[in-house]
Every structure is written in C-alpha cells, then in structure tokens.
Design a protein around this motif. Sequence first.
Motif, PDB file in Angstrom:
ATOM      1  N   SER A 738      36.201   4.906  27.291  1.00 26.86           N
ATOM      2  CA  SER A 738      37.438   4.631  28.015  1.00 26.86           C
ATOM      3  C   SER A 738      38.454   5.749  27.818  1.00 26.86           C
ATOM      4  CB  SER A 738      38.026   3.302  27.534  1.00 26.86           C
ATOM      5  OG  SER A 738      38.374   3.377  26.159  1.00 26.86           O
ATOM      6  N   ARG A 739      38.424   6.414  26.671  1.00 33.32           N
ATOM      7  CA  ARG A 739      39.381   7.491  26.407  1.00 33.32           C
ATOM      8  C   ARG A 739      38.976   8.777  27.114  1.00 33.32           C
ATOM      9  NH1 ARG A 739      43.344   8.799  22.742  1.00 33.32           N
ATOM     10  NH2 ARG A 739      43.161   6.738  21.784  1.00 33.32           N
ATOM     11  N   LEU A 740      37.670   9.112  27.007  1.00 31.06           N
ATOM     12  CA  LEU A 740      37.219  10.366  27.598  1.00 31.06           C
ATOM     13  C   LEU A 740      36.875  10.215  29.072  1.00 31.06           C
ATOM     14  CD1 LEU A 740      34.985  11.643  24.665  1.00 31.06           C
ATOM     15  CD2 LEU A 740      37.345  12.250  25.182  1.00 31.06           C
ATOM     16  N   GLY A 741      36.427   9.007  29.476  1.00 33.52           N
ATOM     17  CA  GLY A 741      36.253   8.702  30.895  1.00 33.52           C
ATOM     18  C   GLY A 741      35.057   9.374  31.518  1.00 33.52           C
ATOM     19  N   GLY A 742      34.842   9.044  32.800  1.00 34.08           N
ATOM     20  CA  GLY A 742      33.722   9.592  33.548  1.00 34.08           C
ATOM     21  C   GLY A 742      34.194  10.222  34.836  1.00 34.08           C
ATOM     22  N   ASP A 747      39.671  14.663  34.690  1.00 39.07           N
ATOM     23  CA  ASP A 747      39.091  15.587  33.699  1.00 39.07           C
ATOM     24  C   ASP A 747      37.960  14.879  32.951  1.00 39.07           C
ATOM     25  OD1 ASP A 747      40.820  13.798  32.572  1.00 39.07           O
ATOM     26  OD2 ASP A 747      41.496  15.158  30.977  1.00 39.07           O
ATOM     27  N   PRO A 748      36.820  14.647  33.591  1.00 44.87           N
ATOM     28  CA  PRO A 748      35.734  13.932  32.914  1.00 44.87           C
ATOM     29  C   PRO A 748      35.255  14.699  31.692  1.00 44.87           C
ATOM     30  CG  PRO A 748      34.955  14.957  34.945  1.00 44.87           C
ATOM     31  CD  PRO A 748      36.438  15.100  34.938  1.00 44.87           C
ATOM     32  N   VAL A 749      34.513  14.005  30.878  1.00 41.57           N
ATOM     33  CA  VAL A 749      34.149  14.551  29.591  1.00 41.57           C
ATOM     34  C   VAL A 749      33.301  15.805  29.712  1.00 41.57           C
ATOM     35  CG1 VAL A 749      32.111  13.071  29.429  1.00 41.57           C
ATOM     36  CG2 VAL A 749      33.161  13.935  27.339  1.00 41.57           C
ATOM     37  N   TRP A 750      32.476  15.898  30.752  1.00 42.23           N
ATOM     38  CA  TRP A 750      31.602  17.072  30.859  1.00 42.23           C
ATOM     39  C   TRP A 750      32.350  18.335  31.232  1.00 42.23           C
ATOM     40  CZ3 TRP A 750      30.808  12.625  33.853  1.00 42.23           C
ATOM     41  CH2 TRP A 750      31.286  12.678  35.162  1.00 42.23           C
ATOM     42  N   THR A 751      33.624  18.200  31.531  1.00 39.90           N
ATOM     43  CA  THR A 751      34.428  19.387  31.824  1.00 39.90           C
ATOM     44  C   THR A 751      35.171  19.884  30.600  1.00 39.90           C
ATOM     45  OG1 THR A 751      36.360  18.065  32.466  1.00 39.90           O
ATOM     46  CG2 THR A 751      34.722  18.572  34.186  1.00 39.90           C
ATOM     47  N   LYS A 752      35.045  19.207  29.473  1.00 39.66           N
ATOM     48  CA  LYS A 752      35.805  19.550  28.280  1.00 39.66           C
ATOM     49  C   LYS A 752      34.926  20.324  27.300  1.00 39.66           C
ATOM     50  CE  LYS A 752      38.678  15.405  28.699  1.00 39.66           C
ATOM     51  NZ  LYS A 752      39.161  14.167  28.045  1.00 39.66           N
ATOM     52  N   PRO A 753      35.575  21.073  26.411  1.00 43.88           N
ATOM     53  CA  PRO A 753      34.801  21.838  25.429  1.00 43.88           C
ATOM     54  C   PRO A 753      33.968  20.963  24.496  1.00 43.88           C
ATOM     55  CG  PRO A 753      37.052  22.648  25.551  1.00 43.88           C
ATOM     56  CD  PRO A 753      37.015  21.387  26.353  1.00 43.88           C
ATOM     57  N   LEU A 754      34.361  19.687  24.371  1.00 46.11           N
ATOM     58  CA  LEU A 754      33.644  18.823  23.428  1.00 46.11           C
ATOM     59  C   LEU A 754      32.414  18.162  24.050  1.00 46.11           C
ATOM     60  CD1 LEU A 754      34.422  15.656  24.291  1.00 46.11           C
ATOM     61  CD2 LEU A 754      36.572  16.292  23.244  1.00 46.11           C
ATOM     62  N   TRP A 755      32.022  18.586  25.257  1.00 43.17           N
ATOM     63  CA  TRP A 755      30.929  17.921  25.958  1.00 43.17           C
ATOM     64  C   TRP A 755      29.643  17.884  25.111  1.00 43.17           C
ATOM     65  CZ3 TRP A 755      28.559  14.801  28.937  1.00 43.17           C
ATOM     66  CH2 TRP A 755      27.308  15.065  29.460  1.00 43.17           C
ATOM     67  N   LYS A 756      29.241  19.036  24.580  1.00 48.33           N
ATOM     68  CA  LYS A 756      28.011  19.091  23.790  1.00 48.33           C
ATOM     69  C   LYS A 756      28.126  18.196  22.555  1.00 48.33           C
ATOM     70  CE  LYS A 756      23.966  20.980  22.781  1.00 48.33           C
ATOM     71  NZ  LYS A 756      23.714  20.361  21.491  1.00 48.33           N
ATOM     72  N   ASP A 757      29.266  18.224  21.880  1.00 51.10           N
ATOM     73  CA  ASP A 757      29.441  17.373  20.701  1.00 51.10           C
ATOM     74  C   ASP A 757      29.448  15.896  21.092  1.00 51.10           C
ATOM     75  OD1 ASP A 757      29.697  19.590  18.969  1.00 51.10           O
ATOM     76  OD2 ASP A 757      31.794  19.824  19.557  1.00 51.10           O
ATOM     77  N   PHE A 758      29.999  15.598  22.259  1.00 50.40           N
ATOM     78  CA  PHE A 758      30.003  14.212  22.731  1.00 50.40           C
ATOM     79  C   PHE A 758      28.572  13.714  22.941  1.00 50.40           C
ATOM     80  CE2 PHE A 758      29.914  11.270  26.346  1.00 50.40           C
ATOM     81  CZ  PHE A 758      30.721  10.252  25.869  1.00 50.40           C
ATOM     82  N   VAL A 759      27.746  14.541  23.550  1.00 49.92           N
ATOM     83  CA  VAL A 759      26.361  14.148  23.773  1.00 49.92           C
ATOM     84  C   VAL A 759      25.634  13.968  22.440  1.00 49.92           C
ATOM     85  CG1 VAL A 759      24.164  14.852  24.787  1.00 49.92           C
ATOM     86  CG2 VAL A 759      26.301  15.270  26.015  1.00 49.92           C
ATOM     87  N   ALA A 813      28.637  14.981  38.419  1.00 47.14           N
ATOM     88  CA  ALA A 813      28.221  14.966  37.018  1.00 47.14           C
ATOM     89  C   ALA A 813      27.095  15.967  36.806  1.00 47.14           C
ATOM     90  CB  ALA A 813      27.773  13.564  36.620  1.00 47.14           C
ATOM     91  N   PRO A 814      26.922  16.414  35.557  1.00 47.50           N
ATOM     92  CA  PRO A 814      25.852  17.390  35.278  1.00 47.50           C
ATOM     93  C   PRO A 814      24.470  16.806  35.486  1.00 47.50           C
ATOM     94  CG  PRO A 814      26.906  16.661  33.235  1.00 47.50           C
ATOM     95  CD  PRO A 814      27.740  16.138  34.363  1.00 47.50           C
ATOM     96  N   GLY A 815      24.351  15.464  35.499  1.00 49.95           N
ATOM     97  CA  GLY A 815      23.044  14.890  35.739  1.00 49.95           C
ATOM     98  C   GLY A 815      22.518  15.211  37.125  1.00 49.95           C
TER      99      GLY A 815
END
Length: 1313
Positions: A738-742, A747-759, A813-815
């Motif tokens: 809910s915080r990082l969103g889709g 600004d979905p999570v895959w656009t942020k620098p933390l994307w890899k760490d999130f995964v 999305a990157p998928g």
Amino acid sequence: MASGMEEDQPAWAADVETYVSVDRASAVSDEDRDEAAGRIVQLLVSGALTFLDLLRGMETCLVTTDEPRRARGVLLLAECVAGYAGDDETVAGGARPLPGGAASLLSQYFASKLEDFAVLRAALAGCTALLRATATVDGAPDRSAPAVSHDNATEMADRFFDAVHVPSLVQADRQRSYQFLLALVSHPASFADGPPLGSANPAEQIESVVAACDGEKDPRNVLLLCELWTALPRAFCGDGHEKAIADANDGVAKRRAAFASAAEELYDVVAAYFPVSFRPPPGDSVRVTREQLAATLRGAMCASGDFAPWAVPHVLESLAPDKKPTTLDDALATLMACGAAFGTRGMSPHVRNVWSRLRNLLLHPPAGPELTAEGTARWATRAFASEWGGAELVALALADPCLKDAAQALRGEGGDAMEVDGTGNGGGGCCGGSGEREGHVEGGGGGGCCGGSGGGAAEGAAAAAADVTRRGHALVAGAGRIIGAIAAAGPEPAAAAMSLGLAPLLDAAGIGPAGETARARPGTGPLGLVLATPAACGALDGALAGANASAEASPAAVLGDVGARLVGLFAAAAAKRIEGTSALRVKEEKKSEPAAANEKEEAEEEEEEGSQDNGGILGVAGLRTLLSFPAGTGLLGEEGARAALNALVDASLETDASEADADIDPRTDLRVRAGEALAAAASSKSDPAVAAATVKTAVPRLCAACDGDAASLALAALARVSAASADARRVAVTALWSRLGGARRPDPVWTKPLWKDFVDAMAGTVPKTASSGSGSVPGMLQSAALDPSTAAGGGEEDAAARDIAAAMRSETAPGAGNNEDACRLIRAATAALGDAHQVGVLADAAGEIMSGGPCFRAACAAVAGLRVSPSKSTDFPNCEDLVRRLVSRAVGGGDEDDARSATEALSSLIHKLGASGALGPRSGLTAAVDAGLTGSLHAAAGVAAVGATLRALAARADPAAAELAADLVAALSSASREVAAGAARAFGVAMSPGGGGPGVTRECHGSEKKLFRQRFFTQTVPAVMAALKPSSRSGQATTNPDHRPAHLSALVHLARHAPISAVLQSGDSILPVLAEAINALADQSTPFADKDALAGSITMTAAFLSDPRGRDTLALHAEEHAGAIIGALCRIGSSAARKPPGSLAGSPTLSLVVRETALDALVAATSLPFSVVYPQRRAVERASVAALDDPKRVVRFAAARCREAWLLLGKQTNTAAGVVGACWSDPVDGAVLGPVVRFVLRLVVRFMLDPVVRPALVLVLVLVLVPRGGTRDSSGLAGLHSASEERDDDHQREEDRKDSVHDLWVMSGLLRG
C-alpha cells in the motif's frame, strides 16, 4: 594322562581334568576351560550333580602338592559357586540360592584356604562369591538367607587379616582382596551386628582395612578401593533411616564413635588420589579413564559427613588460580559434590573460605580448554544456587570489596589500591580473565577484554578512554563476572545482583536512570558494556531457571529499575555513541568453510577483524538479551520493550557505515545482527507482549523507512522479521504494497531505485549457487507460501498478493517486458495466493502462453508458482495443449530465456497436475513426447527440458518416470554422440538439487517423496550398468565400445547427486569402471567432457577411499582396478600445474575443488594393500611435485600432504629392503643362505608390509633362522625369557605366549642378531 582320580570316574570328571590340567603338552585353552566349567555348572543347576559329590570327586586335585593344579582346582570350585548363584555370566537366569548345607561347608572350606598362599586368588574368589550369594533355609525351602553367616564371615576376615599382607600382593590378587573386603562390608547383617571385619573391636577393624588398602596405585584397584570406601560409612554408621533407629543401640553407637574418631585416617587413604592426575598410557588395554577415577573418587571423598572437616579444606586447596584447568574443574565438581553430601551442617564452617576461592577464580579465570571463564562462572552459579550455602555466598559476594574497588575505578578514584588480593595482578582476559576465548568479549594485546595487555587502554582508542587503567579495567570486568554468576543462580539472586550489585556500579560509571551516557566520564562507556553484558546474560539465565522451576507461580521481577538503564546503555553502544569501544574485540565461532572458499592472507583477515565495531555488536546483543526475558521478569511496562525495539530498528537502518564496514562479513554486520534480534523478538515465545510490541512498533517503522535512504536496509530487516513471525509478515506485506503501490500510482515501485531490493525482500534473495539457497533469507511472499494457513485465502495479505501478481503483468509493469525480477515476484505472489485464485491464475497464464503474447515469461512464472492442494486438483481444466505448447517453446530453438521459462513451467505443471489427469495419459508425458520432448537431446535446451520432466515425475514417484528413464537409457546407445551425451546429462539434471527449476521447490508447493533420489538411483543404475558389464561369451562386449563413454557419463551423473550410502552399496559394479569414467569425463575432445560430473567422480573416489563401507569394497577390487584409479587421480590433481607430466594437455583448468579432492584421495589411497600402491609411487610423486606449482594455495597444501604421505611409504619400503639385503649377503656359520631362505626373503621384499601375509612370514623366518639367532646373539630371546619369568603366575605367562606382538619381538631379536 595321570589324574589321581578313582578308576570308576563319573562323566564330569573329564571336565574337571580339563580345567585343572597344567600339562603344557595338552595345550588346553582358556576357552576349553570355560566350556568345561560351564558344563559342570549346568549339572549343578539341573540337580544331576551336588556340591558334596563335586568336592568328593575333586578331592585329589584340591589337596595335591602340585600348587598350580591345586590352585586351578580351588578356582574351578569358586567358579562353580559363582555360576550356580548367578554371580557371573556362566549361567543366565539371575540369582539362585545355594543349598543350605553346601553353603556352610563351602564357606568353611574357602575360609581355610585363605591361609594357603598358592591358592589365595582362587580362595578370595570363592569367598567373594559366597558372600554375595544366598542359601536356602533348612525346613523353609521358600526362604533364603545369606550364604555366609555373620560368624562365618567374621572368621573369614580373621583368617584374611592374619594370613594376608595385601600391599605385597600382585595386582590381580590385590583386586580380589578389595572385592572380598567390599563383599564383607556389604554383608546384610553389617549394620545390625557390625561389619564382619574380624573379631577385633571397631577401631581395630578400621585399622586393618586401612593397612590393607593404603598405598594402592593401580587404577583398576583404585576404583574398587573407592567403592569400598563408599560402602564403609554405611556398614559402621548406617544410612539416614538406620541412624535414627541406632540411637538406642549401644553397639551401633560405639561403631559410629570409632568411625568418627578414625575419619581423618580413613579420609587420608582416598585423599592421596586427589586431584586425579592419571593419564591412560598409549595402547592401554585396561580402559580406565581419568573421568571414571575422578567420579568414583568423588563419591569416596563425600561418602560420610565425618569427612567434611578434612575433605572441604583439602578440595579448596586445589582451587588456586595457578592450578591446571583440569585440576580446577575436578576440584569444583568435587566441591559441589561435598556440598550435596555434607549439607549445611558440614559446609557452614567453610562457606567464607569457599567464597574466597571462588572469588579468586572469577577474577582470574583459567585459560585451558577443559575449564574456561564461562565454565568457572557456571560452577560459581551452582554454588550461589545451592541449599548448603547459596544465600550466604550471595551475601558475601555482593558485599565483597572487589565491587567497591570496581566502583572506585569507574569513578577514577584510588588507582593505587586497585589490586586483587594484593597481588597487583589485574587478571586480563574477558572480565579479568587471561585472554582466552570466551562467550562475548576477548582482550586484545595481552588478553584484557577491552584490549591492551590485560585490559588497559588499547592502541588506537579515543584519547578520552586513556584514563582506564589496567587494574581498574580488570576489577570492573571481574565485578561483571561475579554479578553475572550470582544472577544466573535464580530469580531472587538475580534481583539482588541487579539492585545491590549492578545498580551501584552503574551509578559510579555515570549511567543515568534511563541509561543516559552523557554524564559518563571518558573511558567508562566500554567498561560499562563489559560490566553489563555478563550481568544481563546471567539475569536472563536466572529468570529462565525460575520460570522453568515454578511454571504455576507468578513470575518475579528480575531487572527492576536497572532494566531501563541497561536499555539506554546498550542502545548507545548499538548507535555507536560510546567512545573507546574500538578496543573491544568480539570473538565468535566461525562456521567451517572449505579452505578454498576464501584465500586471504592472515594480515588481511586481522585487519578486517579489527575494523568491526565490537561495541555496537555488544550493544545489539545486549538489547536482544533484554527482550528475551520471560513475561513479568524483564523490562517493566511497554516503554522498556519499545525503547529496546526502537534501538534495534535504528541499528538495522544505520546508513553512515564507514568504508571499512562496507565490505564486512555479513555474519558480523551490525545491521544484520540487529535484524536477527528483531526477528527473535517478533517470534518470542517467552513473552508474547514483546512479540506484539515488535509487530506494533518495529514493523511500521521499518515499512516507513522504505521511502527513505535506508530503504534497502529496511526491506532486508522486514524480510528477516517476516520469516520469523506470521503476524509481522501480514502487516509488512500489506503495508509495503500500500505504501509503495503498483500501476495505479504515478511512481510505482519498479520505477524506484529500491526495485531490486523490494523484489529480494518479497521473493527471496537469489542464491549464488543452487545448493546455497537454504542459507538465504526467504522473502515475505515465500514465507506466506510456506504458511499452511494462507491456503484458505482471504484477508488483506491475500488481496495484496493478488494485486502484486496482477500489477506485474500490466502494460507499464516490467512483467510485460518479461523482466526477470518481475517474474520472480509474480511466481512468489502466485505461490502465496489462496486456493480460490489458482484456477483463474492458470487460465490467464495458459491464455497468454497459447496466444504467444508478450508476457510469455511472466505467464510461465505464474505457472511455476501454482499452488495445487490435493483437495483442489480436480478443479483444474485439461491442459494437454498447454503441455505441448510449453514443450515446443522449450525445445524449439528460440530465445534461451524463453526456453528456460517454458522448461520451468512444464516441470511445475507435470509435477503438480500430472496425477490429477488434467494432462492426459502418463501424467502428461505422452503429450510432451508427442510434442518432441525426447527428440532434442542433442541441444542443451532439450537436455534441460527432459531432465526437468524426469525430475517432476520421479520426485513424486510417478510410474511414468521409469518409462522416461528407459527411453534415456536407450538414447545412450544412439549413433549420435551428442544425443548420447545429452541423455547422460539429463540424468544429472533430474537428480541435481536445482533440477526442474523453482516450480518443484518447497517454496512453490513442490513435494518430494522421501529418499526419492536413492530410490531412483537404485532403480536406474542396473539398466545403465548392463551395457558396461562384459558379455558371457568370451572375448565379446555387451555394447559397442563407442557407447561406453555415454553409459559411464550417465553413471556418474546419477551417482554424483545420489546419497553416498546408495553409491557405496553399488560399489561392486561402480568401482571396476570408475577410472574409465574419470578419463572419459576429462577428455575434452568428446561431447562427454563435463567438469561438474568430473568433480562428482573424484568426490566419489575419495568416498570409496575414506569411508569404511567403501574401503572394504575397494580392497576387493584393488589388485585389478586401483592402479587405474590412482593414475586418473594423478592426472586430475596435476591438471593446473605449469608443466604437469601426463596431464590433460590443452584442456581448461579443472576447478580447484576437483584438484584438491583428487590429491586428498591419493593420500587416502596409501591405505590400500602395499602390492597395489607400491608400483604407483613414482607416478604419484611426480604428480604431487607438479601440483606444487598449482596457482591455488589450498591445492599446493594438498600436494604437499600427498607427497609427504607417499614419500613416507617409500622410506618404509627402503628400510625393509635394507634389512633384507643385509641378511642376504651375510654368511651364516661360514655358509651362504640356502634356497629356502632366498625364497622367503623374496616374499619379504614383496609382502613385508602386507598385514595379511606378515604373520605367516614371521613364522617361516622363526623356523628358518632360529639357529642363526642362537649362534650369534640370543639377547632378544633371553630378554623375553627374563620378562616372562617375572610374571606373577602361570596364567600370565600363557597370556604372554598368546600375545600378538610376541612373534614380532622374537623376529626383532633375530634381525638384531
């Protein structure tokens, strides 16, 4: 043979003669004598023979003047008594009463024989057996009484003490004497009528026993002596119940008075053995250990309360810091035993002295492996918790001047007075130790726990910490150790230690009420940690002990107000706000790793070790300790737990790490430790309030930090906490998404620098190797998938997982672009979904795959993560077309990533839905084969697809697995070598841990039958080996020689991942082809070359050489195949050398693990028969010399070990050859050695070191060379003769002649001649 028996002999007379015979020509063995005695006992038990008839029949051998014969006769009678009474293992069935008349007659007879020195040992055995036995009572056959009456036992004792001087006897006779005395004092009438130790008064009886036992040195006899000393107090004084009865018995009172007056003399006998310094000699056959002696002696020293005035001071004398750790450990164990035996009455006069000794040990702990500082503290804790003096010891410890001296040191006062016991020795080591390895902290330099020599100011520490003197630091550390030992004794001592011991010292250090360190003077911060760490750990142990002891009682508060102060102190350390902690060094157990894993120089390791912030590590450890207390015993209220949790969150989110910390070992990373501490708090079972506070306080803070600079650290901490607590995981997954969103967020999570760490946090960290995944932290969605409760679905977590899977496949999305990280996230989210959503997920994925849409890999990831519960498997539609489509994409020769994704989806689908019938006949194998599954074994993608399918079927024991395996075995004989090699590799894919992809793993709801690899291996190997076995027709092979490499490769691929026990069981078929398999896999000119399989074959060879189960099999095939195996190992071990002779020229360098294992296997090969290894020694020496030029140090070390082992083998051979050569050229009485001797010496050259042939050679050489030894120098034989003459009796001389090394001694004498 003349026997002296009457002409009309009974049948059992032959057994008597067999036993008593001393004629050397008859060569009667001990086994024959035992069997003869057993038959006589059986006759006695059955009633066919009576003891009276036996005595009459044995009369001549019992009264003969032939002493050895008479001794054997008496011994036979004693063994018959013991066997009949069930006192030995001759006759099973337990104790059996002797006939009353026979018992009286036998007791008189054996008592009379105590005066016959020639039969003393046998007489003692008979008396002991009778004293232990019972006998029937005349007129009352159902009753039994002691076989030897008190009067007869007294007569035995009188005769014994009058006729026998025990100290002058040999060991075996002394042993029988102690057994006899033990049987006397254990007589049932000992307490009522007094121990039957003779007709003298009790004082004289004690003197007689002391005189008989004093000065014993043999360890076997010392064990018996201690057992006797344990029984003496009861015989003279009785036990607790009998003592109460004895007050009105005047005779008992006199015996007790006599024992009390002789207590010092009695104690002195066993005191001579304390402390135990016995060490079994090399090759000891007695098998008496030091631990046995110490434990038995401990019981003897504590056998009577009358020993207390002498035992306790004697034990305390050994509790000196200058004693060896072994002695100290023994003394501490004996002190605790004294306390348990003597009680408050016996120990109260010595409590102050006990504390004085414990105090010195706590301040100066030993440094040996037998007893460390931690072990010393545990012994002290037992004393503090004891009933005999615990309360007084606690009071003495808390009032000890060393605590006041520590307070002065913390204030900076009285520097000249800071000595321990006036010695001026500040101790050193952790908390005043000697620098040895301990639980938490270790001294640098000279061993002080905060650095420096003995704990003074460390080099490089802050200038503000320079005022901490060595003596002051040692006192503070020792005070922490004392407080921790007290606190571990229980809840009440812990509360007293915290309030009366720790609190004043924290005041002296300037630690505020809430743990503020601002007022602490420079240098006291590190000392505060050294003081607080053992205190907190001890308090936790005490609280846990109280919770376990009184589960129903209300918990007692242990920390009290000190808890908040400790939270503040540890939080400051975790936040690195305490100056001077660089002097602290924390030493921990490191997990064993392969030597090749990290080849850094020692200087680099020390530099990295010194870069760790050990103050922060202690702070995190302290906070974790404070959060581990049982409910109601630790931190007061929610504020204390919340403060500790916030401190751990801050430590886990530290972003200002120094450059030195950037490359720190993850095991010692402060942030990793903090995350692990939060995980432990979230899963706390001892205090549910702490677990709830973690979910309520720590998890929201970590989620909020995911928007900041510490996002990657927060996500890693959340993954650890979620893996430990389901409640924390549910909150974290929902809050994070809910915080990082889709896709609905700008600004979905895959656009942020933390994307890899999130995964990584959601789907788990990608392991470096397939086998290391178990060591990585599972992602939050993986943890949800592993939770059985998520199968029901529903709730916010299930909704979040569904939203994640859908969002990853959206257009933006990157998928949609088949991003690998997005596919991992989709697979994990699908696995976390409930059963209600799985059919829809499969339908959507199938539509995408069948239509050839752009999200092919994302759809395959969803299929790989599919959850198919057994009760829901019939809900899925027919998917045969989907199987065909996946096979075509997997083996169709398109994009490699698409092929890999299709293979993973295919294996997951067959594994999970094959048994449901949704995939058609044979669990979908028919559809897959029709689509061309087995027609592409020439390509790597086809090999992967076939292997993954086989794994999916075999893991759940599907019958179709055997059919596919049969097809692969047939493909091994294909005309195409590429197809044959691919079929062999497919077996390896099916057996490997990562075979089949993530869809068949536990995280994605895959299942494996127990021992499926072992079962598949044993079922498949026979078919593979059938083509390798020679034909029954002479000169013909069962298969084309060109097909052998494929079958050999398949064998290795199957075996390398199979359980080693299964491989060793098949050793008879594997060993003959092992060398050929190694060479085939190493041949780079063929498609069968495979480094991984080659490494497996080398490891398999090492197993056969090192494992006892494989070594026996290898010995059977050594003559025929060991030479080829050794040759192959030589080529592999030297493959990376600069100019390795005979190595794989032009081939890529094999891995260092393979090279090291090959060289180690060569070392193990030296255990093979000499005739096998000797011809290979030159080749192995050349290969080991070549391997000394290997670029890897670990391989060079292995090469040095190999060369040394084989050179030693050559030296042994040269030594034997030199001896033989000397004998060959030396004339004997002016003549050259004859042809027979030449033949023998040729055998020696070949077989001298062969253990099977050596005994026969010794016999031949003795027969041939006896004249030579007799004419030259008979010193060897003469020495043996003299040694045998010194034996105690004929029985021991016979044992010498049976000695296995006797012939070798004879041989050595001949060779010296």
